[in-house]
Design an enzyme around this catalytic site. Structure first.
Site, PDB file in Angstrom:
ATOM      1  N   ASP A  95      -7.904  -5.306  -0.212  1.00 11.88           N
ATOM      2  CA  ASP A  95      -8.347  -6.192  -1.304  1.00 11.88           C
ATOM      3  C   ASP A  95      -7.945  -7.642  -1.099  1.00 11.88           C
ATOM      4  O   ASP A  95      -8.383  -8.510  -1.858  1.00 11.88           O
ATOM      5  CB  ASP A  95      -7.763  -5.689  -2.631  1.00 11.88           C
ATOM      6  CG  ASP A  95      -8.350  -4.345  -3.017  1.00 11.88           C
ATOM      7  OD1 ASP A  95      -7.597  -3.417  -3.338  1.00 11.88           O
ATOM      8  OD2 ASP A  95      -9.591  -4.224  -2.947  1.00 11.88           O
ATOM      9  N   HIS A 100       0.851  -1.195   0.000  1.00 15.77           N
ATOM     10  CA  HIS A 100       0.000   0.000   0.000  1.00 15.77           C
ATOM     11  C   HIS A 100       0.884   1.241   0.000  1.00 15.77           C
ATOM     12  O   HIS A 100       1.938   1.252   0.624  1.00 15.77           O
ATOM     13  CB  HIS A 100      -0.883   0.027   1.253  1.00 15.77           C
ATOM     14  CG  HIS A 100      -2.063   0.920   1.125  1.00 15.77           C
ATOM     15  ND1 HIS A 100      -1.984   2.273   1.362  1.00 15.77           N
ATOM     16  CD2 HIS A 100      -3.336   0.676   0.749  1.00 15.77           C
ATOM     17  CE1 HIS A 100      -3.182   2.817   1.152  1.00 15.77           C
ATOM     18  NE2 HIS A 100      -4.013   1.860   0.774  1.00 15.77           N
TER      19      HIS A 100
HETATM   20  C1  SDX Z   1      -6.227  -0.001  -2.978  1.00 18.48           C
HETATM   21  O1  SDX Z   1      -4.407   4.449  -1.990  1.00 18.48           O
HETATM   22  C2  SDX Z   1      -5.386   3.839  -1.370  1.00 18.48           C
HETATM   23  O2  SDX Z   1      -5.810   4.209  -0.303  1.00 18.48           O
HETATM   24  C3  SDX Z   1      -5.958   2.657  -2.153  1.00 18.48           C
HETATM   25  C4  SDX Z   1      -6.974   1.801  -1.399  1.00 18.48           C
HETATM   26  C5  SDX Z   1      -8.263   2.553  -1.118  1.00 18.48           C
HETATM   27  O3  SDX Z   1      -8.973   2.169  -0.185  1.00 18.48           O
HETATM   28  O4  SDX Z   1      -8.611   3.450  -1.935  1.00 18.48           O
HETATM   29  O5  SDX Z   1      -6.421   1.364  -0.172  1.00 18.48           O
HETATM   30  C6  SDX Z   1      -7.375   0.575  -2.227  1.00 18.48           C
HETATM   31  O6  SDX Z   1      -6.003   0.357  -4.097  1.00 18.48           O
HETATM   32  C7  SDX Z   1      -5.324  -0.991  -2.269  1.00 18.48           C
HETATM   33  C8  SDX Z   1      -4.115  -1.446  -3.155  1.00 18.48           C
HETATM   34  C9  SDX Z   1      -4.606  -2.535  -4.115  1.00 18.48           C
HETATM   35  N1  SDX Z   1      -3.507  -2.910  -5.065  1.00 18.48           N
HETATM   36  C10 SDX Z   1      -2.874  -4.075  -4.971  1.00 18.48           C
HETATM   37  O7  SDX Z   1      -3.042  -4.889  -4.064  1.00 18.48           O
HETATM   38  C11 SDX Z   1      -1.893  -4.350  -6.123  1.00 18.48           C
HETATM   39  C12 SDX Z   1      -0.596  -4.928  -5.547  1.00 18.48           C
HETATM   40  N2  SDX Z   1       0.072  -3.865  -4.767  1.00 18.48           N
HETATM   41  C13 SDX Z   1       1.021  -3.080  -5.480  1.00 18.48           C
HETATM   42  O8  SDX Z   1       0.976  -2.991  -6.844  1.00 18.48           O
HETATM   43  C14 SDX Z   1       1.532  -1.865  -4.709  1.00 18.48           C
HETATM   44  O9  SDX Z   1       1.803  -2.279  -3.430  1.00 18.48           O
HETATM   45  C15 SDX Z   1       0.665  -0.625  -4.664  1.00 18.48           C
HETATM   46  C16 SDX Z   1       0.262  -0.191  -6.015  1.00 18.48           C
HETATM   47  C17 SDX Z   1      -0.550  -0.880  -3.839  1.00 18.48           C
HETATM   48  C18 SDX Z   1       1.485   0.477  -3.989  1.00 18.48           C
HETATM   49  O10 SDX Z   1       2.506   0.780  -4.839  1.00 18.48           O
HETATM   50  P1  SDX Z   1       3.633   1.862  -4.452  1.00 18.48           P
HETATM   51  O11 SDX Z   1       3.355   2.515  -3.177  1.00 18.48           O
HETATM   52  O12 SDX Z   1       3.841   2.724  -5.654  1.00 18.48           O
HETATM   53  O13 SDX Z   1       4.861   0.957  -4.207  1.00 18.48           O
HETATM   54  P2  SDX Z   1       5.814   0.405  -5.335  1.00 18.48           P
HETATM   55  O14 SDX Z   1       5.002  -0.137  -6.478  1.00 18.48           O
HETATM   56  O15 SDX Z   1       6.840   1.452  -5.646  1.00 18.48           O
HETATM   57  O16 SDX Z   1       6.505  -0.840  -4.591  1.00 18.48           O
HETATM   58  C19 SDX Z   1       7.597  -0.630  -3.707  1.00 18.48           C
HETATM   59  C20 SDX Z   1       8.397  -1.915  -3.806  1.00 18.48           C
HETATM   60  C21 SDX Z   1       8.764  -2.294  -5.236  1.00 18.48           C
HETATM   61  O17 SDX Z   1       9.923  -3.100  -5.177  1.00 18.48           O
HETATM   62  P3  SDX Z   1      11.394  -2.400  -5.399  1.00 18.48           P
HETATM   63  O18 SDX Z   1      11.284  -1.565  -6.675  1.00 18.48           O
HETATM   64  O19 SDX Z   1      11.602  -1.548  -4.170  1.00 18.48           O
HETATM   65  O20 SDX Z   1      12.331  -3.566  -5.524  1.00 18.48           O
HETATM   66  O21 SDX Z   1       7.598  -3.014  -3.322  1.00 18.48           O
HETATM   67  C22 SDX Z   1       7.346  -3.921  -4.382  1.00 18.48           C
HETATM   68  C23 SDX Z   1       7.623  -3.188  -5.672  1.00 18.48           C
HETATM   69  O22 SDX Z   1       8.024  -4.102  -6.691  1.00 18.48           O
HETATM   70  N3  SDX Z   1       5.958  -4.308  -4.267  1.00 18.48           N
HETATM   71  C24 SDX Z   1       5.492  -5.545  -4.434  1.00 18.48           C
HETATM   72  C25 SDX Z   1       4.120  -5.466  -4.179  1.00 18.48           C
HETATM   73  N4  SDX Z   1       3.788  -4.204  -3.883  1.00 18.48           N
HETATM   74  C26 SDX Z   1       4.922  -3.489  -3.937  1.00 18.48           C
HETATM   75  N5  SDX Z   1       6.124  -6.711  -4.767  1.00 18.48           N
HETATM   76  C27 SDX Z   1       5.330  -7.803  -4.849  1.00 18.48           C
HETATM   77  N6  SDX Z   1       3.999  -7.816  -4.608  1.00 18.48           N
HETATM   78  C28 SDX Z   1       3.356  -6.665  -4.274  1.00 18.48           C
HETATM   79  N7  SDX Z   1       2.067  -6.667  -4.039  1.00 18.48           N
END
Ligand code: SDX
Length: 428
Positions: free
Chosen positions: A363, A306
């Site tokens: 989720d 998140h």
């Molecule tokens: C919602 O914003 C809100 O409040 C949203 C929400 C709401 O109520 O409105 O809470 C609802 O959208 C929840 C999120 C649902 N999405 C997912 O579950 C999709 C999977 N999660 C990710 O794609 C990610 O965690 C995000 C999109 C939720 C957050 O992304 P960020 O903050 O931009 O973080 P990032 O993508 O830069 O990740 C940081 C690191 C990366 O690795 P490095 O580049 O540091 O090596 O963490 C890794 C990412 O690759 N990473 C994950 C991961 N989430 C982040 N690796 C594997 N699996 C994951 N789920």
């Protein structure tokens, strides 16, 4: 004079005011930065930038705190109804009994659709994704109600709010029925908000539909937990689109599309598809978690991570408990739940997730309940939208009531070619 931030640029130093929120959050007000220095800030994804001051929802991501109008989500989940929470978010206070009764009655009276919506749905392909159908038909509401489009007319806004909250479940259920080739169900005014939605989703004209109290209560809880979440992607869309002074229906239609994305609300559908893939391919949880860690693999652990929560998402904790309660009460065994619990246990001990502070989000478990009550996975994000609608509306109203209101128009840093000349086609 409160705290200030000093910025030194070359031989020039300027002071910018610091804004402090009611929960002690500090922000540097950069609204005069460009005028004073010619500089702008750059913050892809707005991870460090506040778009507004808001009094609606507070999140502390480090401590896993979520409150609507100051009330902890755990108390609202335990004691309130979804329409009560919708009223709280939109109007700012918990409704008195007669206020809630009036609000509920008004919503009940607006659940039916204009008969010409039948032509709109008929025009959609049978396999249209419910989120596409919902954004299209919510946008079409602006054509059915040309008398209530002015975002600054309180009476037009009020009737639009009630129409949207009342009709989104009807539109979503209609989209589902269209996709399965079943006749749509008219709302039944003697049912409550969630019971009516279940009746429109799973009822049919050939027999009476009995609303299951366990399922109805679970869905009411899930709608509460999804109701608002400060400046997330779809709410920020609602605010940016709303800032052009477009009508409320247009702004909600845009927010529905933002929510649809798999990185946002669409993650609940992606989670259940991930769990089904693990089950069907006979993968172990450890095998999938290893896949989710590899950069070259597109399969993230959906439902994990998140932008704001770097601790447990409090909603995920409540939903996980509800999963067990609901499935036990329904006498349903869910292999998906077992896989989800295994994935969580593995990930929470895995260095990759621990160092990145990746925890289950809202989720991760919600789809297990939706699945257990018979909702098809392509409807999951439409359910998220029904829950989130009061939050979108509350944030949009706050935007229009903000004395500093202006159209949203971010800047950029240009990195393209410097001035060059047009080349005639026979010289290219
Ligand atoms: C919602 O914003 C809100 O409040 C949203 C929400 C709401 O109520 O409105 O809470 C609802 O959208 C929840 C999120 C649902 N999405 C997912 O579950 C999709 C999977 N999660 C990710 O794609 C990610 O965690 C995000 C999109 C939720 C957050 O992304 P960020 O903050 O931009 O973080 P990032 O993508 O830069 O990740 C940081 C690191 C990366 O690795 P490095 O580049 O540091 O090596 O963490 C890794 C990412 O690759 N990473 C994950 C991961 N989430 C982040 N690796 C594997 N699996 C994951 N789920």
């Amino acid at each position: 004079m409160g705290e200030v931030a000093e910025i030194r640029l070359g031989d020039k130093t300027i002071e910018l005011p610091v804004v402090v929120g009611s929960e002690g959050e500090h922000a540097i007000d950069i609204s005069k930065l460009r005028a004073q220095t010619g500089y702008i800030t750059l913050d892809p994804g707005y991870a460090n930038s506040g778009s507004c001051e808001s009094a609606i929802t507070f999140i502390n991501g480090e401590e896993g705190i979520l409150r609507y109008r100051g009330i902890p989500i755990e108390q609202l989940a335990d004691k309130a109804s979804f329409l009560e929470v919708a009223y709280l978010l939109i109007y700012g206070t918990l409704p008195k009994r007669e206020e809630l009764e009036g609000f509920t009655e008004s919503i009940r009276r607006h659940t039916m659709l204009h008969v010409d919506f039948t032509k709109v749905f008929t025009a959609l392909p049978k396999d249209a994704h419910p989120m596409a159908a919902c954004s299209a038909t919510v946008g079409a509401m602006a054509t059915f109600y040309p008398d209530s489009l002015d975002p600054r007319d309180p009476s037009q806004v009020e009737v639009s709010i009630h129409r949207l909250i009342a009709k989104l479940p009807t539109l979503a259920a209609r989209a589902y029925k269209h996709s399965v080739g079943q006749p749509s169900m008219y709302p039944k005014n003697e049912l409550n908000y969630v019971g009516n939605f279940l009746h429109m989703m799973f009822g049919n004209p050939c027999e009476e539909y009995e609303v299951d109290a366990v399922i109805s209560k679970a869905l009411d809880l899930l709608f509460i937990l999804h109701a608002d979440h400060e400046q997330n992607c779809s709410t920020s869309t609602m605010r940016l689109v709303g800032s052009s002074m477009v009508n409320l229906f247009g702004a909600v239609s845009a927010a529905i599309n933002a929510l649809w994305g798999p990185l946002h609300g669409g993650a609940n559908q992606a989670v259940i598809e991930m769990l089904a893939e693990i089950r069907d391919e006979g993968m172990t949880g450890r095998q999938f978690v290893e896949r989710a860690k590899t950069k070259d693999d597109t399969s993230r652990l959906m439902g994990f991570g998140h932008r704001v929560y770097k601790n447990f998402d409090p909603r995920a904790k409540i939903i996980k408990k509800a999963c067990f309660d609901v499935l036990n009460q329904l006498g349903v065994h869910s292999q998906m739940l077992e896989i989800a619990v295994e994935l969580e246990e593995i990930a929470l001990k895995d260095e990759y997730f621990v160092e990145r502070k990746l925890y289950p989000n809202v989720d991760f478990y919600s789809g297990v309940i939706y699945n257990a009550i018979g909702t098809p996975s392509n409807m999951f994000t439409a359910l998220f939208a029904i829950g989130r609608l009061p939050g979108w509306i509350a944030q949009w109203r706050e935007l229009h009531q903000d004395p500093t209101f202006k159209i949203g128009r971010p800047r950029q840093v240009y990195t393209g070619p410097t001035e060059t000349s047009f080349v005639p086609i026979d010289k290219r």
